[in-house]
Each structure stands twice: as C-alpha cells, then as structure tokens.
Design a protein around this motif. Structure first.
Motif, PDB file in Angstrom:
ATOM      1  N   LEU A 148       0.818  -1.215   0.000  1.00 25.51           N
ATOM      2  CA  LEU A 148       0.000   0.000   0.000  1.00 25.51           C
ATOM      3  C   LEU A 148       0.853   1.268   0.000  1.00 25.51           C
ATOM      4  CD1 LEU A 148      -2.866  -1.060   2.439  1.00 25.51           C
ATOM      5  CD2 LEU A 148      -2.901  -0.974  -0.061  1.00 25.51           C
ATOM      6  N   MET A 149       1.996   1.236   0.702  1.00 27.44           N
ATOM      7  CA  MET A 149       2.862   2.412   0.717  1.00 27.44           C
ATOM      8  C   MET A 149       3.485   2.671  -0.649  1.00 27.44           C
ATOM      9  SD  MET A 149       2.730   4.117   3.443  1.00 27.44           S
ATOM     10  CE  MET A 149       4.142   5.175   3.127  1.00 27.44           C
ATOM     11  N   THR A 150       3.754   1.612  -1.400  1.00 28.16           N
ATOM     12  CA  THR A 150       4.252   1.788  -2.761  1.00 28.16           C
ATOM     13  C   THR A 150       3.229   2.541  -3.606  1.00 28.16           C
ATOM     14  OG1 THR A 150       5.577  -0.233  -2.650  1.00 28.16           O
ATOM     15  CG2 THR A 150       5.034   0.592  -4.839  1.00 28.16           C
ATOM     16  N   LEU A 151       1.968   2.155  -3.483  1.00 31.99           N
ATOM     17  CA  LEU A 151       0.904   2.830  -4.237  1.00 31.99           C
ATOM     18  C   LEU A 151       0.753   4.280  -3.796  1.00 31.99           C
ATOM     19  CD1 LEU A 151      -1.759  -0.031  -4.258  1.00 31.99           C
ATOM     20  CD2 LEU A 151      -0.366   0.737  -6.187  1.00 31.99           C
ATOM     21  N   ILE A 159      -4.898   5.389   0.136  1.00 33.14           N
ATOM     22  CA  ILE A 159      -4.893   4.058   0.762  1.00 33.14           C
ATOM     23  C   ILE A 159      -5.599   4.014   2.107  1.00 33.14           C
ATOM     24  CG2 ILE A 159      -2.832   3.315  -0.478  1.00 33.14           C
ATOM     25  CD1 ILE A 159      -1.231   3.876   2.087  1.00 33.14           C
ATOM     26  N   THR A 160      -5.755   5.158   2.761  1.00 33.68           N
ATOM     27  CA  THR A 160      -6.509   5.198   4.017  1.00 33.68           C
ATOM     28  C   THR A 160      -7.396   6.430   4.021  1.00 33.68           C
ATOM     29  OG1 THR A 160      -4.946   6.517   5.322  1.00 33.68           O
ATOM     30  CG2 THR A 160      -4.584   4.119   5.252  1.00 33.68           C
ATOM     31  N   HIS A 165       0.005   9.887   9.071  1.00 33.98           N
ATOM     32  CA  HIS A 165       1.369   9.366   9.136  1.00 33.98           C
ATOM     33  C   HIS A 165       1.317   7.849   9.024  1.00 33.98           C
ATOM     34  CE1 HIS A 165       2.490  13.361  10.656  1.00 33.98           C
ATOM     35  NE2 HIS A 165       1.442  13.249  11.457  1.00 33.98           N
ATOM     36  N   TYR A 166       2.355   7.280   8.436  1.00 37.68           N
ATOM     37  CA  TYR A 166       2.438   5.832   8.246  1.00 37.68           C
ATOM     38  C   TYR A 166       3.634   5.332   9.055  1.00 37.68           C
ATOM     39  CZ  TYR A 166      -0.872   7.076   4.660  1.00 37.68           C
ATOM     40  OH  TYR A 166      -1.977   7.579   4.009  1.00 37.68           O
ATOM     41  N   LEU A 167       3.346   4.905  10.278  1.00 33.34           N
ATOM     42  CA  LEU A 167       4.373   4.668  11.282  1.00 33.34           C
ATOM     43  C   LEU A 167       4.812   3.207  11.330  1.00 33.34           C
ATOM     44  CD1 LEU A 167       2.726   6.793  14.124  1.00 33.34           C
ATOM     45  CD2 LEU A 167       4.411   7.547  12.431  1.00 33.34           C
ATOM     46  N   THR A 168       6.042   3.004  11.793  1.00 30.68           N
ATOM     47  CA  THR A 168       6.580   1.671  12.053  1.00 30.68           C
ATOM     48  C   THR A 168       7.267   1.706  13.408  1.00 30.68           C
ATOM     49  OG1 THR A 168       8.862   1.889  11.221  1.00 30.68           O
ATOM     50  CG2 THR A 168       7.099   1.561   9.570  1.00 30.68           C
ATOM     51  N   PRO A 169       7.687   0.566  13.940  1.00 28.60           N
ATOM     52  CA  PRO A 169       8.418   0.573  15.218  1.00 28.60           C
ATOM     53  C   PRO A 169       9.640   1.477  15.224  1.00 28.60           C
ATOM     54  CG  PRO A 169       7.706  -1.645  14.706  1.00 28.60           C
ATOM     55  CD  PRO A 169       7.366  -0.814  13.504  1.00 28.60           C
ATOM     56  N   VAL A 170      10.226   1.729  14.066  1.00 31.38           N
ATOM     57  CA  VAL A 170      11.396   2.621  13.986  1.00 31.38           C
ATOM     58  C   VAL A 170      11.071   3.998  14.559  1.00 31.38           C
ATOM     59  CG1 VAL A 170      12.956   3.815  12.394  1.00 31.38           C
ATOM     60  CG2 VAL A 170      12.411   1.404  12.034  1.00 31.38           C
ATOM     61  N   ASP A 171       9.874   4.509  14.257  1.00 32.35           N
ATOM     62  CA  ASP A 171       9.475   5.823  14.770  1.00 32.35           C
ATOM     63  C   ASP A 171       9.415   5.825  16.288  1.00 32.35           C
ATOM     64  OD1 ASP A 171       8.758   7.319  12.220  1.00 32.35           O
ATOM     65  OD2 ASP A 171       7.514   5.536  12.001  1.00 32.35           O
ATOM     66  N   PHE A 172       8.830   4.796  16.859  1.00 30.69           N
ATOM     67  CA  PHE A 172       8.654   4.754  18.313  1.00 30.69           C
ATOM     68  C   PHE A 172       9.972   4.528  19.039  1.00 30.69           C
ATOM     69  CE2 PHE A 172       4.541   4.000  16.500  1.00 30.69           C
ATOM     70  CZ  PHE A 172       3.686   4.711  17.334  1.00 30.69           C
ATOM     71  N   ILE A 173      10.870   3.760  18.441  1.00 33.22           N
ATOM     72  CA  ILE A 173      12.202   3.577  19.020  1.00 33.22           C
ATOM     73  C   ILE A 173      12.931   4.918  19.074  1.00 33.22           C
ATOM     74  CG2 ILE A 173      14.477   2.539  18.611  1.00 33.22           C
ATOM     75  CD1 ILE A 173      12.918   0.120  17.390  1.00 33.22           C
ATOM     76  N   LEU A 202      -6.805  -7.142   0.596  1.00 34.65           N
ATOM     77  CA  LEU A 202      -6.342  -6.580  -0.673  1.00 34.65           C
ATOM     78  C   LEU A 202      -7.269  -6.937  -1.831  1.00 34.65           C
ATOM     79  CD1 LEU A 202      -2.474  -7.086  -0.472  1.00 34.65           C
ATOM     80  CD2 LEU A 202      -3.784  -5.006  -0.068  1.00 34.65           C
ATOM     81  N   LYS A 203      -7.910  -8.092  -1.739  1.00 43.13           N
ATOM     82  CA  LYS A 203      -8.846  -8.496  -2.791  1.00 43.13           C
ATOM     83  C   LYS A 203      -9.985  -7.500  -2.908  1.00 43.13           C
ATOM     84  CE  LYS A 203     -11.096 -12.636  -4.606  1.00 43.13           C
ATOM     85  NZ  LYS A 203     -11.343 -14.085  -4.392  1.00 43.13           N
ATOM     86  N   GLN A 204     -10.408  -6.945  -1.782  1.00 44.05           N
ATOM     87  CA  GLN A 204     -11.464  -5.939  -1.798  1.00 44.05           C
ATOM     88  C   GLN A 204     -10.911  -4.529  -2.012  1.00 44.05           C
ATOM     89  OE1 GLN A 204     -13.897  -6.169   1.698  1.00 44.05           O
ATOM     90  NE2 GLN A 204     -14.591  -8.249   1.303  1.00 44.05           N
ATOM     91  N   ARG A 205      -9.758  -4.263  -1.419  1.00 47.79           N
ATOM     92  CA  ARG A 205      -9.220  -2.905  -1.398  1.00 47.79           C
ATOM     93  C   ARG A 205      -8.603  -2.463  -2.729  1.00 47.79           C
ATOM     94  NH1 ARG A 205      -7.136   0.342   3.018  1.00 47.79           N
ATOM     95  NH2 ARG A 205      -7.668  -1.409   4.379  1.00 47.79           N
TER      96      ARG A 205
END
Length: 255
Positions: A148-151, A159-160, A165-173, A202-205
């Motif tokens: 989804l981030m590629t799109l 996509i949302t 923001h599109y966060l991952t554990p890297v941000d929280f660390i 993804l089939k629906q989205r």
C-alpha cells in the motif's frame, strides 16, 4: 503529495461514530488490558471514542477520564458506557490536557495527529513518577504496508481515509530515545499484516484503490498478483513476530 490536517478529519470521525454497528479492534483492547494492574491507577484515555476501553479499565478498578474531540463520540460514550470510576470530556488534546496520570492511553490515534512527537512530549509532561504511555498504531513494516505504501508514495493512491502518518516501530524507538523513556513493544494481527486476512483485505481494497486512481487494472492481474503473494510471501511473513498489522507500544518513565 498533500497531507491532511487533523482538524479536517473531525467530520469523518463524527460520521464514523454515528454508525450503529461500528466495531473497534477488540484484540487491541485485550492486549492493552494485559499491560497493567489497573486497580487504584489514574488513567487518561486520549481519543477515547465511544468509551469501550475506558469502561473496561474502569471495571478493573482504574479511575479513568476519557477525552475526545468528537462530540458524537462523547455523547455515545456517555449513553453507552457509564461507571462510577469513569468520566468523559470533549477536549481537543492538541490544545488542552489537565492533571497528572499513572497511565496515558491513546489507541489508534497518534497516526492521525499533526505532530505525533510533540503530542508524546505533552503526554510525558502529564505523567506521574514511574508513569507510562500506552499506544497502539498501524504498523506499516510488513507486506501490507509495503504494497500500500508503494501505491501511496509513487502514485498518490488514497490508501486510508484518515491516517496522516504511516508509522513503524522505527518511529517509536527514535521517539523513546529522544524522550528518555523506556520502550517495550510488540505487534499483533499478523494475519492482517502478512497472512490470510491480508489477501482477503487486498482483494477488496485494490480494485477500489485503482478505481479512485482512475487506473484500468484488470481483475485478472490483481488476482494473479495476490496469488503470488499468497504462495510466495505469506508462508514466510506470517511467521514474523515484528510484522503484525498493529503495533503496541509502552513508553515508561524510569523514575
């Protein structure tokens, strides 16, 4: 690539909270309830929505204040989830927080805030000694996120509905280090991040995303892509402990 602002999302939240059959991710609630012994603790639930989690904690003996900037959410919470240990208030948390708390909770809200790190600094300032912040947020460091981030990043795909923001554990660390807080984290919803639920989602989205992008992508191609993901990716990624679709983060004061 234009980013929305949190204040522009209020109408979306009000509309969402009016839905009678709206269901929050109860797995998040179950995981959060395991984190602490709530009896006798003072808790602030930031972005409490319709009050279900705040109510569950109040029943376990915590003294909870639930706040939200959605009038509809607070009205629903007052009518559905009342308890002697529980109070609600309509508050824009970016402008006002009062009091000190043992625990500040914010479930699935940080990604919707204009300045997540600034908000975390504010949360820290309202913690009692040895207090903690409990957060959940979508984790984009998994196959769902990569696709989804590629799109989104390359094609401006919507996509949302409400994430800023599109966060991952890297941000929280990084934020925990900057705030000098101890961090414990895990991910849940692994099937959604890289398993059977991912394929179904993804089939629906994807057809809807491509339609919104005004791209004519044949269903046959989407099916072929999802078949490859299901056969070549899912068997590996669904075993990853870090690849769940939801991250749960506990940032604790050291003293």
């Amino acid at each position: 690539m234009k980013m929305n602002q949190n204040i522009k999302l209020k109408k979306i939240y009000d509309k969402t909270f009016k839905k009678k059959n709206r269901v929050r991710e109860t797995d998040e609630f179950k995981e959060v309830l395991k984190i602490d012994q709530w009896t006798g603790k003072t808790i602030l639930d930031v972005g409490c929505g319709t009050g279900k989690l705040a109510y569950m904690i109040a029943k376990k003996g915590g003294k909870v204040k639930g706040i939200d900037y959605s009038t509809t959410a607070i009205e629903t919470a007052l009518s559905k989830y009342s308890h002697p240990n529980l109070s609600y208030e309509k508050v824009d948390v970016s402008k006002k927080i009062s009091g000190k708390y043992d625990v500040i909770i914010s479930i699935g809200t940080l990604e919707h805030m204009d300045q997540p790190y600034t908000m975390l600094k504010k949360f820290k300032n309202h913690l009692k000694p040895r207090g903690k912040i409990i957060l959940t947020s979508p984790n984009w460091a998994n196959p769902r996120g990569f696709i989804l981030m590629t799109l989104w990043a390359l094609f401006d795909a919507p996509i949302t509905l409400a994430d800023l923001h599109y966060l991952t554990p890297v941000d929280f660390i990084k934020w925990a280090e900057q705030l000098e807080l101890k961090l414990n984290w895990k991910t849940i919803e692994h099937s959604w991040g890289g398993g059977d639920k991912l394929i179904a989602d993804l089939k629906q989205r994807l057809p809807k995303v491509f339609k919104d992008m005004k791209m004519n992508v044949k269903q046959q191609k989407i099916d072929l892509f999802l078949k490859w993901i299901n056969q070549r990716v899912v068997p590996i990624t669904q075993l990853s402990e870090e690849g769940g679709a939801i991250g749960i983060y506990v940032l604790s004061k050291r003293k």
